[in-house]
Design an enzyme around this catalytic site. Structure first.
Site, PDB file in Angstrom:
ATOM      1  N   SER A 129       0.877  -1.184   0.000  1.00  0.00           N
ATOM      2  CA  SER A 129       0.000   0.000   0.000  1.00  0.00           C
ATOM      3  C   SER A 129       0.910   1.229   0.000  1.00  0.00           C
ATOM      4  O   SER A 129       1.288   1.721   1.054  1.00  0.00           O
ATOM      5  CB  SER A 129      -0.904   0.000   1.225  1.00  0.00           C
ATOM      6  OG  SER A 129      -1.654  -1.176   1.275  1.00  0.00           O
ATOM      7  N   LYS A 181      -6.558   2.213  -3.347  1.00  0.00           N
ATOM      8  CA  LYS A 181      -6.297   1.453  -2.112  1.00  0.00           C
ATOM      9  C   LYS A 181      -6.327   2.370  -0.883  1.00  0.00           C
ATOM     10  O   LYS A 181      -6.955   2.072   0.132  1.00  0.00           O
ATOM     11  CB  LYS A 181      -4.942   0.752  -2.218  1.00  0.00           C
ATOM     12  CG  LYS A 181      -4.422   0.157  -0.930  1.00  0.00           C
ATOM     13  CD  LYS A 181      -5.297  -0.973  -0.410  1.00  0.00           C
ATOM     14  CE  LYS A 181      -4.875  -1.401   0.989  1.00  0.00           C
ATOM     15  NZ  LYS A 181      -5.804  -2.353   1.575  1.00  0.00           N
TER      16      LYS A 181
HETATM   17  P1  NAD Z   1       4.483  -6.774   7.605  1.00  0.00           P
HETATM   18  O1  NAD Z   1       5.100  -5.725   8.451  1.00  0.00           O
HETATM   19  O2  NAD Z   1       3.944  -8.010   8.236  1.00  0.00           O
HETATM   20  O3  NAD Z   1       5.533  -7.240   6.475  1.00  0.00           O
HETATM   21  C1  NAD Z   1       6.439  -6.380   5.852  1.00  0.00           C
HETATM   22  C2  NAD Z   1       7.733  -7.158   5.674  1.00  0.00           C
HETATM   23  O4  NAD Z   1       8.667  -6.343   4.975  1.00  0.00           O
HETATM   24  C3  NAD Z   1       8.386  -7.539   7.006  1.00  0.00           C
HETATM   25  O5  NAD Z   1       8.559  -8.952   7.051  1.00  0.00           O
HETATM   26  C4  NAD Z   1       9.731  -6.807   6.986  1.00  0.00           C
HETATM   27  O6  NAD Z   1      10.788  -7.554   7.589  1.00  0.00           O
HETATM   28  C5  NAD Z   1       9.944  -6.636   5.492  1.00  0.00           C
HETATM   29  N1  NAD Z   1      10.852  -5.547   5.135  1.00  0.00           N
HETATM   30  C6  NAD Z   1      10.853  -4.262   5.566  1.00  0.00           C
HETATM   31  N2  NAD Z   1      11.811  -3.553   4.937  1.00  0.00           N
HETATM   32  C7  NAD Z   1      12.412  -4.409   4.084  1.00  0.00           C
HETATM   33  C8  NAD Z   1      13.480  -4.275   3.136  1.00  0.00           C
HETATM   34  N3  NAD Z   1      14.113  -3.111   2.946  1.00  0.00           N
HETATM   35  N4  NAD Z   1      13.849  -5.369   2.417  1.00  0.00           N
HETATM   36  C9  NAD Z   1      13.224  -6.557   2.612  1.00  0.00           C
HETATM   37  N5  NAD Z   1      12.215  -6.746   3.478  1.00  0.00           N
HETATM   38  C10 NAD Z   1      11.823  -5.686   4.212  1.00  0.00           C
HETATM   39  O7  NAD Z   1       3.382  -6.035   6.756  1.00  0.00           O
HETATM   40  P2  NAD Z   1       2.137  -6.690   5.983  1.00  0.00           P
HETATM   41  O8  NAD Z   1       0.968  -6.701   6.907  1.00  0.00           O
HETATM   42  O9  NAD Z   1       2.570  -7.937   5.290  1.00  0.00           O
HETATM   43  O10 NAD Z   1       1.867  -5.534   4.904  1.00  0.00           O
HETATM   44  C11 NAD Z   1       2.667  -5.385   3.733  1.00  0.00           C
HETATM   45  C12 NAD Z   1       2.009  -4.317   2.876  1.00  0.00           C
HETATM   46  O11 NAD Z   1       0.681  -4.739   2.544  1.00  0.00           O
HETATM   47  C13 NAD Z   1       1.877  -2.956   3.584  1.00  0.00           C
HETATM   48  O12 NAD Z   1       2.078  -1.926   2.644  1.00  0.00           O
HETATM   49  C14 NAD Z   1       0.449  -2.977   4.096  1.00  0.00           C
HETATM   50  O13 NAD Z   1      -0.063  -1.671   4.271  1.00  0.00           O
HETATM   51  C15 NAD Z   1      -0.249  -3.768   3.007  1.00  0.00           C
HETATM   52  N6  NAD Z   1      -1.468  -4.502   3.404  1.00  0.00           N
HETATM   53  C16 NAD Z   1      -1.518  -5.212   4.578  1.00  0.00           C
HETATM   54  C17 NAD Z   1      -2.703  -5.897   4.890  1.00  0.00           C
HETATM   55  C18 NAD Z   1      -2.829  -6.716   6.171  1.00  0.00           C
HETATM   56  O14 NAD Z   1      -3.956  -7.113   6.503  1.00  0.00           O
HETATM   57  N7  NAD Z   1      -1.752  -7.028   6.872  1.00  0.00           N
HETATM   58  C19 NAD Z   1      -3.803  -5.865   4.027  1.00  0.00           C
HETATM   59  C20 NAD Z   1      -3.699  -5.162   2.824  1.00  0.00           C
HETATM   60  C21 NAD Z   1      -2.518  -4.477   2.518  1.00  0.00           C
END
Ligand code: NAD
Length: 298
Positions: free
Chosen positions: A101, A176
């Site tokens: 997002s 989004k």
């Molecule tokens: P999360 O924090 O669980 O996962 C993000 C991952 O990115 C982590 O594992 C972290 O270690 C990794 N990361 C951070 N910086 C990094 C880098 N430089 N290189 C490699 N890895 C790196 O987040 P999430 O819940 O999986 O969400 C991911 C995206 O999806 C976000 O933008 C969020 O807004 C969106 N999103 C989440 C949901 C939800 O329900 N969780 C739903 C829709 C959209």
């Protein structure tokens, strides 16, 4: 398409189940996350390979999915910050699919900059949360050139059920952010309503039952109130900090369009304050706890 290698950077709450669904659909997948523990959560498959850096993904995958927290991280990953970003390692004709997002304006810029270098970019953020990421029924809103979107469609079909091409690059991320603003407004309104009703002596479970049979019904009342809010579990898998980020993106977008946005500004203030007040890492459904905690005894 199935013989192309897909690289995923970002294997968190969403990236892991998405990688698993790509493997189930017989794609070859390579992955990287800063957190090495993510590796254990990917289904064991000869079609999956863990790589040790984002550069290694860039060097070996023509399709790169980003599932990262925010635009700041994505821009730094792509373009670098004092040192080279992964774009300098891209193979010919690389397609970047940003499913995080992110901010629509940053995505528009990324698409332009990549196009000038001979690469492609589409934004394809998702909605539906961890549960629908696991069962492969996400809603996916896609921005970018139709040719690239059509090319990537088998990937989206492995991850989601409703796939809508909403416009040019950045449009997916705009939709989004707007969706999450509307969703956040719903959670806030439902939380205030349930807390007030309970103080008046009405069982909040009954209130929600009525909402779900009436015009107040929304995703919060249908999915979140019983499972994560009234149960006190606050464990939907979507962090409050990420929701606050999304509302900020929406508010910035609305203000940038110079269209009315007073309610978005107010909504953002509430979520920003909740993030400051609640423990670090709180789930977004803990907005209900934040509202309850503000209630006086009198
Ligand atoms: P999360 O924090 O669980 O996962 C993000 C991952 O990115 C982590 O594992 C972290 O270690 C990794 N990361 C951070 N910086 C990094 C880098 N430089 N290189 C490699 N890895 C790196 O987040 P999430 O819940 O999986 O969400 C991911 C995206 O999806 C976000 O933008 C969020 O807004 C969106 N999103 C989440 C949901 C939800 O329900 N969780 C739903 C829709 C959209």
């Amino acid at each position: 398409m199935q013989n192309k290698v897909i690289g995923i950077i970002g294997l968190g709450m969403m990236g892991i189940p998405m990688a698993n669904n790509l493997l189930k659909a017989n794609f070859t997948v390579k992955g990287f996350d800063l957190n090495p523990q993510a590796k254990e959560k990917i289904i064991a498959s000869p079609s999956f390979e863990w790589l040790d850096s984002p550069a290694a993904i860039a060097k070996s995958c023509q399709i790169i999915i980003l599932m990262l927290p925010d635009s700041h991280i994505i821009d730094r990953l792509l373009w670098g910050d004092g040192q080279d970003g992964i774009v300098s390692d891209f193979k010919e004709n690389t397609l970047v699919i940003d499913m995080s997002s992110s901010k629509p304006m940053n995505s528009k810029t990324n698409a332009d900059k990549l196009r000038n270098l001979g690469f492609d970019f589409i934004d394809a953020p998702v909605s539906g949360g961890v549960k629908r990421a696991i069962d492969g029924s996400l809603a996916i809103m896609v921005g970018g050139d139709k040719k690239c979107v059509d090319f990537a469609m088998p990937i989206f079909e492995a991850l989601g059920k409703t796939i809508v091409h909403v416009g040019k690059a950045g449009a997916g991320h705009a939709v989004k952010a707007l969706n999450n603003y509307v969703s956040a407004a719903g959670i806030l309104a439902v939380s205030e309503a349930l807390v007030a009703a309970e103080k008046f002596g009405v069982d909040p479970h009954l209130v929600n039952q009525v909402f779900n049979a009436s015009s107040g019904k929304n995703n919060t009342t249908e999915v979140k109130v019983e499972n994560f809010m009234l149960s006190g579990t606050y464990n939907s898998g979507f962090a409050l900090a990420l929701m606050r980020k999304d509302i900020h993106t929406a508010k910035e977008f609305i203000n940038g369009m110079q269209t009315p946005g007073d309610f978005a500004d107010l909504c953002f203030e509430q979520w920003e304050d909740a993030e400051k007040t609640l423990p670090k890492g709180a789930d977004h459904t803990a907005m209900f706890a934040y509202i309850k905690d503000q209630t006086s005894e009198s």
